[in-house]
Design a protein around this motif. Structure first.
Motif, PDB file in Angstrom:
ATOM      1  N   THR A  15      -5.094   5.920  -8.781  1.00 51.76           N
ATOM      2  CA  THR A  15      -5.970   4.953  -8.137  1.00 51.76           C
ATOM      3  C   THR A  15      -7.399   5.458  -8.189  1.00 51.76           C
ATOM      4  OG1 THR A  15      -4.204   4.212  -6.669  1.00 51.76           O
ATOM      5  CG2 THR A  15      -6.455   3.700  -5.992  1.00 51.76           C
ATOM      6  N   THR A  49       2.427   1.768  -3.397  1.00 48.19           N
ATOM      7  CA  THR A  49       1.437   2.310  -4.323  1.00 48.19           C
ATOM      8  C   THR A  49       1.252   3.805  -4.081  1.00 48.19           C
ATOM      9  OG1 THR A  49       0.306   0.179  -4.376  1.00 48.19           O
ATOM     10  CG2 THR A  49      -0.938   2.069  -5.152  1.00 48.19           C
ATOM     11  N   ARG A  50       1.208   4.199  -2.818  1.00 51.16           N
ATOM     12  CA  ARG A  50       1.079   5.633  -2.500  1.00 51.16           C
ATOM     13  C   ARG A  50       2.289   6.406  -3.022  1.00 51.16           C
ATOM     14  NH1 ARG A  50       0.799   7.967   3.539  1.00 51.16           N
ATOM     15  NH2 ARG A  50       1.684   5.897   3.794  1.00 51.16           N
ATOM     16  N   ARG A  59       0.836  -1.202   0.000  1.00 51.89           N
ATOM     17  CA  ARG A  59       0.000   0.000   0.000  1.00 51.89           C
ATOM     18  C   ARG A  59       0.870   1.251   0.000  1.00 51.89           C
ATOM     19  NH1 ARG A  59      -4.867   0.169   4.003  1.00 51.89           N
ATOM     20  NH2 ARG A  59      -5.582  -1.227   2.364  1.00 51.89           N
ATOM     21  N   ARG A  60       1.936   1.242   0.795  1.00 48.74           N
ATOM     22  CA  ARG A  60       2.833   2.406   0.863  1.00 48.74           C
ATOM     23  C   ARG A  60       3.582   2.581  -0.455  1.00 48.74           C
ATOM     24  NH1 ARG A  60       4.481   6.585   0.482  1.00 48.74           N
ATOM     25  NH2 ARG A  60       5.932   7.714   1.795  1.00 48.74           N
ATOM     26  N   THR A  69      -5.785   0.393  -9.417  1.00 48.62           N
ATOM     27  CA  THR A  69      -4.675   1.312  -9.653  1.00 48.62           C
ATOM     28  C   THR A  69      -4.154   1.067 -11.058  1.00 48.62           C
ATOM     29  OG1 THR A  69      -4.123   1.335  -7.310  1.00 48.62           O
ATOM     30  CG2 THR A  69      -2.402   2.050  -8.827  1.00 48.62           C
ATOM     31  N   ARG A 105       1.869   6.955  -6.643  1.00 50.32           N
ATOM     32  CA  ARG A 105       0.876   8.015  -6.889  1.00 50.32           C
ATOM     33  C   ARG A 105       1.503   9.381  -6.688  1.00 50.32           C
ATOM     34  NH1 ARG A 105      -2.849   4.812  -4.200  1.00 50.32           N
ATOM     35  NH2 ARG A 105      -2.504   5.942  -2.268  1.00 50.32           N
ATOM     36  N   GLU A 106       2.299   9.523  -5.626  1.00 48.98           N
ATOM     37  CA  GLU A 106       2.963  10.802  -5.341  1.00 48.98           C
ATOM     38  C   GLU A 106       3.935  11.177  -6.451  1.00 48.98           C
ATOM     39  OE1 GLU A 106       4.620  10.268  -1.430  1.00 48.98           O
ATOM     40  OE2 GLU A 106       2.639  10.373  -0.480  1.00 48.98           O
TER      41      GLU A 106
END
Length: 97
Positions: free
Chosen positions: A73, A62-63, A59-60, A79, A66-67
């Motif tokens: 997502t 993936t974040r 999850r981190r 995603t 995104r950043e």
């Protein structure tokens, strides 16, 4: 997404966060064209199993992607690899005001 040899690209002895190693590996696949814009990434639990990490680590990662603007997502959809901005397109919506 991981190498065909069944080996995870994550090196637990490396002085780097595991989520960053994972994000860097996926980002490398995107830059090489192995993951094309619009491609759907596996779910976080599937990514975790694939990379041999906890699902919160996935999850981190993936974040982090995104950043970096590499993935998008959509809730209840998944995603996806982001499309690169078109030439001349401004990333900030504030320019219209």
């Amino acid at each position: 997404m991981t190498p065909d040899s069944g080996q995870s690209p994550i090196d637990p002895t490396k002085i780097a966060y595991v989520y960053m190693q994972m994000a860097d590996h996926i980002a490398e696949q995107i830059s090489k064209g192995e993951l094309r814009p619009g491609a759907r990434l596996p779910g976080e639990r599937d990514l975790a199993a694939e990379y041999g990490v906890a699902h919160l680590t996935a999850r981190r990662a993936t974040r982090e992607l995104r950043e970096r603007g590499l993935v998008v997502t959509l809730p209840a959809k998944g995603t996806f690899v982001a499309y690169p901005p078109e030439a001349g397109q401004v990333a900030d919506d504030d320019s219209e005001a």
